[in-house]
Design an enzyme around this catalytic site. Sequence first.
Site, mmCIF file in Angstrom:
data_model
loop_
_atom_site.group_PDB
_atom_site.id
_atom_site.type_symbol
_atom_site.label_atom_id
_atom_site.label_comp_id
_atom_site.label_asym_id
_atom_site.label_seq_id
_atom_site.Cartn_x
_atom_site.Cartn_y
_atom_site.Cartn_z
ATOM 1 N N LYS A 260 -9.749 -26.080 -14.506
ATOM 2 C CA LYS A 260 -10.227 -26.243 -13.126
ATOM 3 C C LYS A 260 -11.189 -25.118 -12.824
ATOM 4 C CE LYS A 260 -9.461 -29.209 -9.776
ATOM 5 N NZ LYS A 260 -9.062 -30.622 -9.942
HETATM 6 P P1 NAD Z 1 -13.503 -34.492 -0.695
HETATM 7 O O1 NAD Z 1 -14.149 -33.201 -0.441
HETATM 8 O O2 NAD Z 1 -14.340 -35.665 -1.096
HETATM 9 O O3 NAD Z 1 -12.626 -34.949 0.565
HETATM 10 C C1 NAD Z 1 -11.639 -34.158 1.141
HETATM 11 C C2 NAD Z 1 -11.251 -34.788 2.463
HETATM 12 O O4 NAD Z 1 -10.138 -34.093 3.022
HETATM 13 C C3 NAD Z 1 -12.359 -34.701 3.502
HETATM 14 O O5 NAD Z 1 -12.359 -35.901 4.258
HETATM 15 C C4 NAD Z 1 -11.930 -33.530 4.371
HETATM 16 O O6 NAD Z 1 -12.477 -33.565 5.670
HETATM 17 C C5 NAD Z 1 -10.435 -33.773 4.374
HETATM 18 N N1 NAD Z 1 -9.629 -32.640 4.806
HETATM 19 C C6 NAD Z 1 -9.731 -31.335 4.455
HETATM 20 N N2 NAD Z 1 -8.784 -30.618 5.091
HETATM 21 C C7 NAD Z 1 -8.072 -31.504 5.830
HETATM 22 C C8 NAD Z 1 -6.974 -31.384 6.710
HETATM 23 N N3 NAD Z 1 -6.402 -30.201 6.963
HETATM 24 N N4 NAD Z 1 -6.483 -32.515 7.316
HETATM 25 C C9 NAD Z 1 -7.045 -33.707 7.075
HETATM 26 N N5 NAD Z 1 -8.088 -33.877 6.259
HETATM 27 C C10 NAD Z 1 -8.597 -32.787 5.659
HETATM 28 O O7 NAD Z 1 -12.384 -34.196 -1.820
HETATM 29 P P2 NAD Z 1 -11.693 -35.233 -2.789
HETATM 30 O O8 NAD Z 1 -12.461 -35.263 -4.058
HETATM 31 O O9 NAD Z 1 -11.390 -36.500 -2.055
HETATM 32 O O10 NAD Z 1 -10.337 -34.438 -3.118
HETATM 33 C C11 NAD Z 1 -9.206 -34.507 -2.244
HETATM 34 C C12 NAD Z 1 -7.972 -34.121 -3.046
HETATM 35 O O11 NAD Z 1 -7.829 -35.008 -4.159
HETATM 36 C C13 NAD Z 1 -7.990 -32.721 -3.652
HETATM 37 O O12 NAD Z 1 -6.665 -32.241 -3.701
HETATM 38 C C14 NAD Z 1 -8.488 -32.973 -5.063
HETATM 39 O O13 NAD Z 1 -8.106 -31.935 -5.962
HETATM 40 C C15 NAD Z 1 -7.778 -34.261 -5.358
HETATM 41 N N6 NAD Z 1 -8.337 -35.058 -6.454
HETATM 42 C C16 NAD Z 1 -9.653 -35.412 -6.465
HETATM 43 C C17 NAD Z 1 -10.130 -36.202 -7.502
HETATM 44 C C18 NAD Z 1 -11.554 -36.705 -7.539
HETATM 45 O O14 NAD Z 1 -11.885 -37.493 -8.449
HETATM 46 N N7 NAD Z 1 -12.410 -36.341 -6.603
HETATM 47 C C19 NAD Z 1 -9.277 -36.606 -8.539
HETATM 48 C C20 NAD Z 1 -7.931 -36.231 -8.489
HETATM 49 C C21 NAD Z 1 -7.483 -35.473 -7.429
#
Ligand code: NAD
Length: 429
Positions: free
Chosen positions: A113
């Site tokens: 990561k």
């Molecule tokens: P992103 O940046 O696209 O979206 C994050 C979302 O969470 C945004 O809408 C943001 O406004 C919201 N957010 C942040 N803090 C918040 C809060 N306190 N309350 C409510 N909403 C809040 O990120 P993402 O890629 O969707 O990643 C989200 C999670 O999923 C992370 O934990 C990431 O590690 C995990 N993840 C992502 C992927 C991927 O392919 N992008 C894969 C596996 C896991």
Amino acid sequence: MQASTEGIRAMEPVLETAMSQFHSAADRIRMDDGMRDLLTSFKTVYQTEFPVDMDDGSTRVFSGYRVHHNAARGPVKGGIRYSEMVTLDEVKALAMWMTWKCAVVNVPFGGAKGGVLCNPAEMSSHELQDLTRRFTSEIGPIIGPDRDIPAPDMGTNPQTMAWMMDTYSMEQGYTIPGVVTGKPVAVGGSEGRFEATGRGLLYVLQEHLATVGGVRDRTISVQGFGNVGGAAAKLMVESGAAVTHVSDAEIAIHDPTGIDAPGAFAHINAGGTLRSWFDVHGTGAEEIDHADVLEADVDVLVPAAIENVLTEENADRVKADVVIEGANGPTTPEADQVFADRGITLIPDTLANAGGVTVSYFEWVQARQYLHWSEEQVNAELRRLMVNAYHSVTTRCGSADEGCTFREAAQWIGVERVIEALELRGIFP
Ligand code: NAD
């Protein structure tokens, strides 16, 4: 066992959660101290501080990290996060979860990561490009298509990956599409990668609910409306579910008749925000407190934003029957216990959100073969791997002597597959 867990207390909560999950699985499979030490250590921890010229003429120094947890099963893989919350402990926890996740879905990668401490929402595209290129150059010696393959995570996106791929390629002197995944399709990305994590979540949920009527007509609450939460909400609505609650960092919304998640997700991907979508299209919906999304009276809760949001403080108030983790590490070990005691099924991150790394694996394979799969092929293979992983977890759970949670079963599968690779390879020299 005591000796191995004593150090946990000095860590930040997120790494404490990852270590605690690991040690409770290790306890039940009676892992010896040597293997515990090996699996809780990190192969490479890279930390850098680097300058970026800002648009106002100033120079700012940013902190960045890249951590490799374990490479026994193959090159390491994991996202790059841009956020003001990034810490080394967080990056370590996320790298460790990647190791187990890749093993659970059985793709040939170890865990990594990375992150940069910054607020991408307050930076211009030009500043983000310069930050990305400089950070890529800084971590250049430890990444590569056979070594460590970054991907998007919170705060980064396909454009970020295009800049990373270009920077790495320019420094090597030729185009190397396999150095990152999650790129735009036009520069070697895979069909289906953008929605893959949300789609994987849907496939696992469909499989879990298959004997009780599937996803159709279920009520769903989604925290976080980005790449994971937004895509999951969209795909669940398209599969007949009613997404009644959603939130992002700025706003939380409730509509008992179901939110137009496909419309909201399209609006955001065209440059809007959840709030601007609500202001224009939110007729019938109401703004609610953020806490109401996690405590909504729904069938399924999808935490898809940040870590440690389901805790001993609010786990008692969760009303969903199923919690399926879109985010990494949204549930603390104390909340896990409350859910187990209350009969709430928790489908853990290392299984539920593994669709992203699974299609990243397909993208890496396509890059190395200069092939382009159709979206149908990608989705069919994604479904096959996610359904297989779901069944290996339920089977492992069923064979546990004293019963177990899905989290424990997934953790055992991940750990056992890594140990098998470690033992077969042996220790060099
Ligand atoms: P992103 O940046 O696209 O979206 C994050 C979302 O969470 C945004 O809408 C943001 O406004 C919201 N957010 C942040 N803090 C918040 C809060 N306190 N309350 C409510 N909403 C809040 O990120 P993402 O890629 O969707 O990643 C989200 C999670 O999923 C992370 O934990 C990431 O590690 C995990 N993840 C992502 C992927 C991927 O392919 N992008 C894969 C596996 C896991």
